[in-house]
Design a protein around this motif. Structure first.
Motif, mmCIF file in Angstrom:
data_model
loop_
_atom_site.group_PDB
_atom_site.id
_atom_site.type_symbol
_atom_site.label_atom_id
_atom_site.label_comp_id
_atom_site.label_asym_id
_atom_site.label_seq_id
_atom_site.Cartn_x
_atom_site.Cartn_y
_atom_site.Cartn_z
ATOM 1 N N ASP A 21 2.455 14.339 -2.318
ATOM 2 C CA ASP A 21 1.689 12.940 -2.267
ATOM 3 C C ASP A 21 2.547 12.144 -2.420
ATOM 4 O O ASP A 21 4.088 11.984 -3.389
ATOM 5 N N ALA A 22 3.159 10.994 -2.559
ATOM 6 C CA ALA A 22 3.700 9.787 -2.060
ATOM 7 C C ALA A 22 3.680 8.696 -3.667
ATOM 8 O O ALA A 22 2.365 8.961 -3.967
ATOM 9 N N ALA A 23 4.856 8.832 -4.427
ATOM 10 C CA ALA A 23 5.059 8.625 -5.326
ATOM 11 C C ALA A 23 4.097 6.755 -5.422
ATOM 12 O O ALA A 23 4.350 5.944 -4.212
ATOM 13 N N PRO A 24 3.803 6.121 -6.048
ATOM 14 C CA PRO A 24 2.993 4.853 -6.049
ATOM 15 C C PRO A 24 4.526 4.091 -6.311
ATOM 16 O O PRO A 24 4.512 3.664 -6.510
ATOM 17 N N GLY A 25 3.787 3.391 -4.543
ATOM 18 C CA GLY A 25 4.598 1.200 -4.106
ATOM 19 C C GLY A 25 5.415 2.143 -3.123
ATOM 20 O O GLY A 25 7.115 1.494 -2.984
ATOM 21 N N VAL B 43 4.510 13.471 -12.322
ATOM 22 C CA VAL B 43 5.336 12.220 -12.126
ATOM 23 C C VAL B 43 6.258 12.297 -11.078
ATOM 24 O O VAL B 43 6.368 13.293 -10.146
ATOM 25 N N TRP B 44 6.678 10.766 -10.118
ATOM 26 C CA TRP B 44 7.905 11.087 -9.957
ATOM 27 C C TRP B 44 9.469 9.713 -10.390
ATOM 28 O O TRP B 44 9.070 10.075 -11.052
ATOM 29 N N TYR B 45 10.198 10.403 -9.925
ATOM 30 C CA TYR B 45 11.099 8.882 -10.314
ATOM 31 C C TYR B 45 11.671 8.732 -8.841
ATOM 32 O O TYR B 45 11.898 9.563 -8.146
ATOM 33 N N PRO B 46 12.850 7.631 -9.666
ATOM 34 C CA PRO B 46 13.380 6.477 -8.281
ATOM 35 C C PRO B 46 14.289 7.664 -8.253
ATOM 36 O O PRO B 46 15.219 7.625 -9.180
ATOM 37 N N LEU B 47 15.008 7.249 -7.073
ATOM 38 C CA LEU B 47 16.382 7.267 -6.931
ATOM 39 C C LEU B 47 17.035 5.906 -6.714
ATOM 40 O O LEU B 47 16.639 5.278 -6.274
ATOM 41 N N ASP B 48 18.047 6.364 -6.869
ATOM 42 C CA ASP B 48 19.137 5.474 -6.830
ATOM 43 C C ASP B 48 19.686 5.134 -5.536
ATOM 44 O O ASP B 48 19.405 5.683 -4.625
ATOM 45 N N GLY B 49 20.704 4.069 -5.130
ATOM 46 C CA GLY B 49 21.543 3.251 -4.554
ATOM 47 C C GLY B 49 22.020 5.280 -3.216
ATOM 48 O O GLY B 49 22.347 4.487 -2.197
ATOM 49 N N VAL B 50 22.492 5.641 -4.614
ATOM 50 C CA VAL B 50 23.072 7.127 -4.073
ATOM 51 C C VAL B 50 22.643 8.031 -3.914
ATOM 52 O O VAL B 50 22.677 9.132 -3.473
ATOM 53 N N LEU C 24 16.158 9.204 -11.243
ATOM 54 C CA LEU C 24 16.747 7.891 -12.662
ATOM 55 C C LEU C 24 15.523 8.720 -13.674
ATOM 56 O O LEU C 24 14.579 8.059 -13.143
ATOM 57 N N PHE C 25 15.860 10.192 -14.114
ATOM 58 C CA PHE C 25 14.317 10.662 -15.181
ATOM 59 C C PHE C 25 14.564 9.436 -15.906
ATOM 60 O O PHE C 25 13.214 9.942 -16.519
ATOM 61 N N ASP C 26 14.786 8.596 -16.762
ATOM 62 C CA ASP C 26 14.303 7.899 -17.477
ATOM 63 C C ASP C 26 13.479 6.842 -17.036
ATOM 64 O O ASP C 26 13.757 5.800 -17.817
ATOM 65 N N GLN C 27 13.024 6.951 -16.045
ATOM 66 C CA GLN C 27 12.169 5.601 -15.078
ATOM 67 C C GLN C 27 11.837 6.071 -14.564
ATOM 68 O O GLN C 27 11.192 6.606 -13.477
ATOM 69 N N PRO C 28 10.459 7.199 -15.756
ATOM 70 C CA PRO C 28 9.474 8.552 -14.735
ATOM 71 C C PRO C 28 8.191 7.289 -13.778
ATOM 72 O O PRO C 28 8.177 6.281 -14.408
ATOM 73 N N ILE C 29 8.210 7.454 -12.695
ATOM 74 C CA ILE C 29 7.232 6.708 -12.875
ATOM 75 C C ILE C 29 5.219 8.003 -12.643
ATOM 76 O O ILE C 29 5.468 8.617 -12.155
ATOM 77 N N LEU C 30 4.339 6.744 -12.982
ATOM 78 C CA LEU C 30 3.297 7.691 -12.902
ATOM 79 C C LEU C 30 1.992 7.347 -12.703
ATOM 80 O O LEU C 30 2.080 5.951 -12.283
ATOM 81 N N PRO C 31 1.227 7.936 -11.912
ATOM 82 C CA PRO C 31 0.367 7.439 -11.341
ATOM 83 C C PRO C 31 -0.718 7.001 -11.890
ATOM 84 O O PRO C 31 -1.065 6.975 -13.751
ATOM 85 N N ALA C 32 -2.101 6.300 -11.391
ATOM 86 C CA ALA C 32 -3.335 4.860 -11.783
ATOM 87 C C ALA C 32 -3.858 6.847 -11.880
ATOM 88 O O ALA C 32 -3.982 7.295 -11.758
ATOM 89 N N GLU C 33 -4.596 6.770 -13.159
ATOM 90 C CA GLU C 33 -5.943 7.501 -14.169
ATOM 91 C C GLU C 33 -6.822 7.611 -12.269
ATOM 92 O O GLU C 33 -6.963 8.838 -12.601
#
Length: 874
Positions: free
Chosen positions: A492-496, A462-469, A473-482
């Motif tokens: 490893d970098a988060a997808p995108g 899992v990765w988490y996006p960071l806001d402008g500061v 953003l824990f409620d918006q986890p980024i999951l990898p493709a299977e």
């Protein structure tokens, strides 16, 4: 194996493990034919979800005990014609491995440090005892993981060598590691699907925390330990006077959020809905009612703190109370006081606690209470159970953290009922172990906490996006493709995203936590069966036939495997669960590393032989504790005697001239038929026992009759078998060879080395690939006459032989002493049976004239010893 081996002059157990282990490996005796099994279909396969031992130290006698039970099943099913899928795994991730690496190499992990190529640890070969972190060299996470992988590979080699010595019929080509690439892929794929289906989630919640390991701890990893403590009687300030509570944790007064009493407690009913003020810190807290409060404990009213114990968490959640947690991840009181402490005096008092350990803070609060006059009397010493992490050495604290959870039925009644249903669909051996499973499921109080703040484990993908500061953003986890699995979010970098965006505002941050080791171990059927890498094989072996394991991990390994199987496949992962008992020392204490009373098996195996040790293990039923005294291993000595007797009996039987072909029609003597008829009953009973996973009963049945066979039957027929070639001699030899073949196969699952050795003296191929004996092949039928009439002959003749031996002993004569004449009296129903074996009885007793008379009971009378005796006979 294409030809029989010569019978040695002096059969011995020594060296059989090495000789036959190499031969089995060379010949592929226990290899699993994947393509043949798939072609044969599921009904032709017996698959075992073998426990992967923790590769973080050494095996102990308890491992030998339980793994022997599993191997007996594997060998039996193979002889029954099944294609046995019997893999071995290595459970090499998690805290035990980390601790072993720290102590073995003198290092500790510091993720902030850079990777050091060609790193050489301070030393190798630590004594595996705890060492202080200050004495360990800090190294990068990558360097630390490399050392973990290096050491586990070496440990696994030693484990495999011991398993081979023990004779486990594992296919060593079918192995896996719980930290290998396939394990990473499988664990992460299952987790990603759990998240997608809403079965895995993250939450900020009170968490059981081990301050030594700096990690969250799941409910299944807890154990209670008796600890010294003290009750402190403390007065809260009420409108009409003090309200007294008794607590063992006065240091949590700054974290107090309420007082609680039972709703039916008349003493406190007038206080419900009012507030009282905490002593020293001056915070107004409500008085509330809850059914978990105990009127007969202390004063009947308790303070609720965030968080002193699990009950505090329940009260906090169900009563919707505020969180004023004051204990940090390091086990010390946090610097900033809770916002509710507003008074100058209260904040000054808190400042005296900030940064202290829990122990020091307790002493400080007690002094503050004494000074304020709110402590009544002196603390009263007590002993009470305290929650510990099963691998930790300090009491757990409860802190608020963001963690990942998997739903386990604690808050989902439908899922809970399904898990109970799956448990009841299994055949449990013994059946009463099912209750332990159901008690655990029904007693769950929270979902499964699966994240761990460790280093050597499966990364949570899992990765988490960071806001402008730059805030996650824990409620918006980024999951990898299977199809991108496995991944490591820390490298490893988060997808995108690009790696350059790691930690930058508007970029991303990777999850640092790893999965609880049970998250991987709960997928052992998927790992062993090739769910990810070999789906065709997986569909053939899954659900597995057997899960063998210890009773102490029903709540962890067994339950979590059932849960994961339900979430992913909707079925139970196996049809049978075989639960071994514990090994206890001579004082009946469970053997464990923590108690320091474990016994390592290498010396025992070398001294007594693997067959002897396997016999000891097989003598205990599933679910039953077995005692072990390394100074006097009685059962092992008995097992060695049995294995040696099996070899000697086989050599003895091979000494008789046998006909070219063996046919039961050649067995004509009633005594021979009787022996085989009784042996057929033994085969039937032993087979039934093994079908019911009762290896101890099967062994006992075969062993008991084997000694009758050796002590009575062999003695009775040896002269006839040695005699001139006639129908009687052929009858004896065919019966002996038939019995030997059956005995070697009956004992093969328990005594694999001795059985294989003796089998090789007359048969091509391995006894372990020979068909399991059948009653019909042992006892005659049809044209051989009514064998049932002969069934009791051996028993009655054996009693007569005992009588002859007893008469000689009473006369103080050697059993070799010739007898001029003797009379055997017996009831009419037994007399005919004895007379049918009169020649054999006369031969073994060296009786010149043997007469028979009717009598009420069987007895030997009028025995007349020969007048001329040799010195030896005298």
């Amino acid at each position: 194996m294409t030809a029989a081996n010569p019978v040695p002059d002096k059969p011995a157990l020594e060296g059989l493990e090495a000789a036959w282990g190499a031969r089995w490996q060379q010949d592929g005796t226990f290899e699993f034919d994947r393509d043949g099994a798939i072609a044969a279909g599921r009904d032709a396969i017996y698959s075992i979800d073998t426990p992967p031992p923790t590769a973080s130290g050494s095996l102990h006698i308890g491992h030998v005990f339980s793994y022997t039970h599993t191997d007996i099943v594997a060998r039996y099913q193979r002889m029954r014609g099944k294609r046995v899928f019997y893999p071995m795994g290595w459970d090499d991730n998690g805290l035990p491995t980390e601790r072993r690496v720290q102590n073995y190499y003198g290092v500790r992990c510091d993720p902030s440090l850079p990777y050091e190529a060609d790193f050489v640890p301070p030393f190798e070969g630590g004594d595996n005892k705890s060492s202080k972190a200050a004495d360990q060299k800090p190294i990068s996470r990558r360097n630390f993981i490399e050392l973990c992988e290096r050491l586990t590979v070496e440990d696994e080699k030693q484990f495999e060598a011991l398993w081979r010595t023990l004779g486990l019929s594992v296919d060593w080509a079918q192995t896996y590691r719980t930290i290998g690439r396939e394990a990473l892929h499988t664990s992460q794929l299952a987790f990603v699907r759990n998240v997608a289906r809403g079965e895995a989630y993250q939450a900020l919640a009170p968490t059981l925390w081990d301050i030594t390991f700096r990690t969250a701890v799941a409910q299944a990893e807890l154990e209670d330990r008796e600890q010294p403590s003290a009750y402190h009687r403390v007065g809260f300030h009420g409108a009409d006077g003090p309200i007294y509570i008794e607590t063992t944790r006065p240091e949590l007064l700054p974290a107090c959020v309420a007082l609680v009493a039972h709703p039916d407690d008349e003493r406190y009913q007038p206080l419900f809905g009012t507030t009282v003020r905490t002593p020293v810190f001056g915070v107004d807290v409500p008085v509330v009612a809850h059914h978990l409060a105990q009127p007969d404990k202390g004063t009947g009213i308790a303070m609720i703190c965030t968080f002193g114990d699990i009950t505090d968490v329940t009260w906090w959640r169900e009563l919707d109370l505020p969180n004023r947690a004051i204990i940090g991840f390091d086990g010390r009181i946090q610097t900033e006081p809770p916002a509710a402490i507003e008074s100058h005096e209260g904040r000054e008092a808190y400042a005296q606690l900030a940064g202290k350990t829990v122990f020091s803070a307790k002493q400080a609060v007690v002094e503050l209470l004494r000074a304020s006059g709110d402590l009544v009397g002196e603390p009263k010493p007590i002993q009470h159970p305290v929650k510990f992490f099963e691998k930790g050495d300090k009491p757990l604290e409860i802190v608020s953290t963001r963690q990942w959870y998997v739903k386990n039925g604690a808050r989902d009644e439908k899922l809970r009922e399904r898990l109970i249903e799956l448990g009841r669909s299994l055949d449990w051996h013994p059946d009463f172990m099912r209750v332990r499973y159901e008690n655990w499921v029904n007693g769950l109080t929270g979902d499964w906490l699966i994240s761990r703040q460790r280093f050597f484990g499966v990364p949570i993908p899992v990765w988490y996006p960071l806001d402008g500061v730059g805030n996650p953003l824990f409620d918006q986890p980024i999951l990898p493709a299977e199809d991108s699995l496995p991944v490591d979010p820390s490298s490893d970098a988060a997808p995108g995203f690009q790696e350059s965006q790691r930690g930058q505002a508007g970029g991303f941050v990777g999850e640092h936590d790893v999965m609880d080791t049970w998250m991987t171990s709960s997928l052992t059927p998927q790992l062993a069966g090739g769910w990810v890498d070999d789906p065709e094989l997986f569909q053939t072996v899954y659900p597995f036939d057997l899960r063998p394991q210890g009773q102490d991990i029903i709540r962890t390994w067994l339950f979590s495997t059932v849960l994961r199987s339900q979430l992913e496949h909707g079925v139970a992962p196996w049809s049978n669960a075989a639960i071994s008992g514990f090994i206890v020392d001579p004082d009946r204490k469970k053997m464990s590393k923590s108690k320091g009373n474990v016994v390592t098996p290498a010396d025992i195996l070398e001294k007594h032989g693997s067959d002897a040790v396997r016999y000891w293990a097989a003598s205990s039923r599933l679910g039953t504790d077995a005692s072990f005294d390394p100074q006097n291993p009685t059962q092992i000595k008995i097992g060695r005697r049995l294995a040696i007797k099996l070899l000697n009996a086989a050599k003895f039987i091979h000494g008789f001239d046998a006909p070219t072909s063996l046919d039961l029609a050649q067995v004509t003597a009633p005594l021979d038929r009787s022996m085989l008829q009784q042996l057929a009953d033994v085969v039937t009973d032993a087979t039934t026992a093994l079908e019911n996973y009762d290896h101890a009963r099967a062994l006992e049945t075969a062993e008991t009759f084997f000694w009758t066979f050796c002590d009575d039957y062999l003695e009775l027929v040896k002269e006839r078998a040695y005699g001139e070639h006639n129908a009687g001699q052929v009858s004896a030899v065919v019966a002996l060879r038939t019995a030997l073949s059956a005995f070697l196969r009956l004992f093969a699952p328990v005594l694999p080395f001795a059985s294989e050795e003796a089998w090789s003296w007359s048969e091509a191929g391995s006894v372990h690939l020979a068909p399991w004996p059948q009653a019909a092949e042992v006892a005659g039928a049809g044209d051989n006459g009514d064998w049932a009439d002969a069934r009791a002959v051996l028993t009655v003749v054996g009693r007569a032989l005992t009588g002859i031996r007893g008469a000689k002993t009473a006369a103080k004569a050697s059993q070799r002493t010739p007898v001029d004449s003797a009379v055997i009296g017996a009831p009419a129903g037994e007399l005919a049976a004895i007379e049918s074996a009169s020649a054999d009885l006369a031969s073994v007793g060296r009786i010149a004239e043997l007469r028979f008379v009717a009598a009420d009971t069987l007895e030997v009378t009028d025995i007349l010893l020969a007048q001329t005796l040799s010195e030896e006979e005298r």
